[in-house]
Structure formats: C-alpha cells, structure tokens
Design an enzyme around this catalytic site. Sequence first.
Site, PDB file in Angstrom:
ATOM      1  N   ASN A   7     -34.598  23.133  22.168  1.00  0.00           N
ATOM      2  CA  ASN A   7     -33.801  22.263  21.304  1.00  0.00           C
ATOM      3  C   ASN A   7     -32.336  22.671  21.463  1.00  0.00           C
ATOM      4  OD1 ASN A   7     -32.606  20.812  19.282  1.00  0.00           O
ATOM      5  ND2 ASN A   7     -33.907  21.568  17.633  1.00  0.00           N
ATOM      6  N   HIS A 181     -35.952  12.022  12.418  1.00  0.00           N
ATOM      7  CA  HIS A 181     -37.074  12.876  12.002  1.00  0.00           C
ATOM      8  C   HIS A 181     -38.435  12.317  12.452  1.00  0.00           C
ATOM      9  CE1 HIS A 181     -34.435  13.981   8.292  1.00  0.00           C
ATOM     10  NE2 HIS A 181     -34.303  14.926   9.209  1.00  0.00           N
ATOM     11  N   ARG A 242     -24.917  14.421   2.615  1.00  0.00           N
ATOM     12  CA  ARG A 242     -24.733  13.027   3.051  1.00  0.00           C
ATOM     13  C   ARG A 242     -24.993  12.053   1.902  1.00  0.00           C
ATOM     14  NH1 ARG A 242     -28.700  13.505   8.083  1.00  0.00           N
ATOM     15  NH2 ARG A 242     -28.300  15.726   8.291  1.00  0.00           N
ATOM     16  N   GLU A 385     -42.207  20.518  13.862  1.00  0.00           N
ATOM     17  CA  GLU A 385     -41.705  19.651  14.926  1.00  0.00           C
ATOM     18  C   GLU A 385     -41.866  20.296  16.304  1.00  0.00           C
ATOM     19  OE1 GLU A 385     -38.428  19.360  12.147  1.00  0.00           O
ATOM     20  OE2 GLU A 385     -37.950  17.405  12.985  1.00  0.00           O
TER      21      GLU A 385
END
Length: 398
Positions: A7, A181, A242, A385
């Site tokens: 990643n 996601h 956010r 993930e």
Amino acid sequence: MKILVVNCGSSSLKYQLFDMDNESVLAKGLVERIGIDGSKMRHVKTGAEKDYRVETPIKDHKVAMKLVLDALLDKDHGVVKSLDEIAAAGHRIVSGGDYFKESVLVNDEVMNALVKCIPLAPLHNPGHIMGIEAAQHAMPKMPNVVVFDTAFHQTMPDYAYMYGVPYEFYETHRVRRYGAHGTSHHFVSLRAAEFLGKKPEDLKMITCHLGNGSSITAVNGGKCVDTSMGLTPLAGVLMGTRTGDMDPAVVPFVQNITKYSADEMNDFMNKKSGLLGISGVSSDLRDVEEAASKGNERAKLAISMLEYGIKKYIGAYTAVMGGLDVLVFTAGIGENSAETREGVCEGLEFMGIKIDPAKNNIRGKEAIVSTDDSKVTVVVIPTNEELMIARETKRVAF
Ligand code: ADP
C-alpha cells in the site's frame, strides 16, 4: 503460497507478507518519508520480540522496496530464504475510476489506465504507480495485481452514481459517484454472511465502515447498489475531519464572503471539519466522547450529528433495497464504540433493528449485538483490507 500486499502513498510504503496456506501474516512494516528528510523503515516479524528499524536516506520507492525485500530476506528478522518464494504482489489502489470493475493483473494497458485515473485520486494514485514500478523493478518475473477501493462499488446502477449536473460534466470529466473503502465493504459483507451461516446472494445488508474516514454501503445480494462517498471521499456521513454531505452552495457562499481559494476551501472541508470542526476538541472520537461525558456541548453536538447522519443512511438504504436483513459495523469506530452503535440504532426498532446492550458491550471482535428477536441481525465484523487484497491477488494471479 506467499503474497506481498503493498500500500504505497506518495511518500510511504506499507506492506504485509501473507502465508496464504493459513492466511497468516509473516511480517509487516512501513517505510516513511520517502524522498524527504528523515526517511525510515520499521519492520515487524510476527512473533519477534523487537521491531527492526532503519533510518537512512530513501530517495524513491525503488530504494524503499529494496529495503523491504532485504528485510524480508534477512537471516535474523526475515521470513523468506529467496524472493522466488513470493508468488505475487497485490497493490492497493484508491481509485480505478470506471475503468476497473474488479481486481486485475498488471500489464502495460493497466498501467496506462492507472495514469488516466490520477485526476480522481491525485494524492494517492501516483504513489501507487511508483509502488508497482518498484515491485516490477525488484522482482521482474513476479505477477502484480491491482485491487481497487472503488471496484466493489462499480455495480451501482447509473441512477445511483450520477449527479444532477450537466451531462457533459460526466462525459468530459467523469464526474460521478465512485465511492471508497470498497475492499473493506466487500470483505465485511462476505465475512458477515459466512459468520451468520448464510449466502451473500440471499441477504440485504448495510455495511457501516466508520473510521477516520467513514462510508456506508447498501449491499443487495452480495453486490453494492449504493454507497455514501462520492466523486471523492468527502461525501457521506460526518467524519474525523471531513464534512460529509452538505449543500454544495456552502462553498461559493463562503468563498464570496471570505475570498478563500478553491484549494483553501478543499483544505477546510477535508482537514478542519467533521468531528474536529464541530467539537473543536479532536478528530478522534475517543477524545470527543470524553469531552461530551464532561458536559462539552459542542462535543455532544458532533456525536449527535455523526449518529444522526448514519441513521439517515440506514433508513435510505433500507428503502432502496426494499428491506434489510443484516446491519454490519466495522473499522475503528464501528468495531470499538458501543455508544455509537447504540446511538445509531436507537429509535430504529420500528424497522426491526433491536440492539442488545449487554451483547453490544464488546470491542474489536466478531459478534452479533442485536437481540434474539431482532428482525435485522446487527453484527460487528473487524475489517481486514490487507487480507482481502491478498485473497484477491491469489484469485486473480493463479
Ligand atoms: P482510519 O480511517 O484512519 O483507518 P480507523 O478505522 O483506525 O481509522 O478508525 C479511527 C477512529 O476509530 C478514531 O475516530 C478513533 O477515535 C475511533 N476509535 C478507536 N477505538 C475507539 C474506541 N475504543 N472508542 C471509540 N472510538 C474509537
């Protein structure tokens, strides 16, 4: 079979090496500050008493990858004898736009399409591309697979992903909802079905990935039919920093008064809003919960806004699917905050959602947290993930 999950950000490289025979993590680590002063690497061999740390100039992702591979090969803190043991690498990609509907094996055509996706994730995709090139450079014979955060959401119908803007915005600039996601929503939807002894095809699910960034997804029969994040990860519910959904006219309204630039507004909406902006305390829900428990009114408001926003999505997505069988909570907040789960589900008994406060008093593990007579089964499923990327890589490469 061993699979390396990578990643990469613009200045970082996170990795995990999986043994897919038992899906265990053999080693993992992080290279930080690539290309800037103070570059370093931290490598952890599973079961080892001490981390292995290196501080040395790391000028680019190729040098970072070489350090990682050297660490994996090292006779003390390594876990492989030869790089040939690494059967494939799986790379996390933030945005595949609408070019990629599933994980694919990397070739020249794929690399060209990844470059075309850069405008959709300008902070992330260039780093991903450098990570793939570094892996190709270090292990030329090894297959690389790309796994997209957006791919799971590519089954949304057009009326769910289009925005009501002039159609040319879509045709020319690909302005539409992509979501994020997806790897997590995919993983927890599959795992929740397995955990409950059901088939994904038979279930209407809502998966709530609630972390620093949060998104809610409607999964009907194993396929995403709608998701709360949009063109970018700013849309949806209130997040750590956010805004989540708001009237888009807020932006020109504030700009006309303050003369902030588009970049400054973007910064406010992404980094200074959400739990932090409302509470004035922190972007971390634990801090906000603590302040609220001491009577801080703005912290209480931030929590109410978070729970209210999630509740609205649950109502909307239940309507979209014509019912709901399973409600899944995952990620930092979803897995750990019993208060948030309870607050979100409060008042939804009329929809057949009944939380059991005793069962809900858990954190970070798989569990059913609804009452036995709840029509909708509410579950906590820790996300993974990296494991999903490793599984996808194995599926696609072999
Ligand atoms: P990211 O999106 O960065 O991967 P995570 O999934 O790790 O984030 O989630 C981070 C969020 O989870 C933070 O807001 C943190 O406060 C929250 N969190 C973690 N543990 C708890 C807890 N025990 N109670 C409440 N919130 C928690």
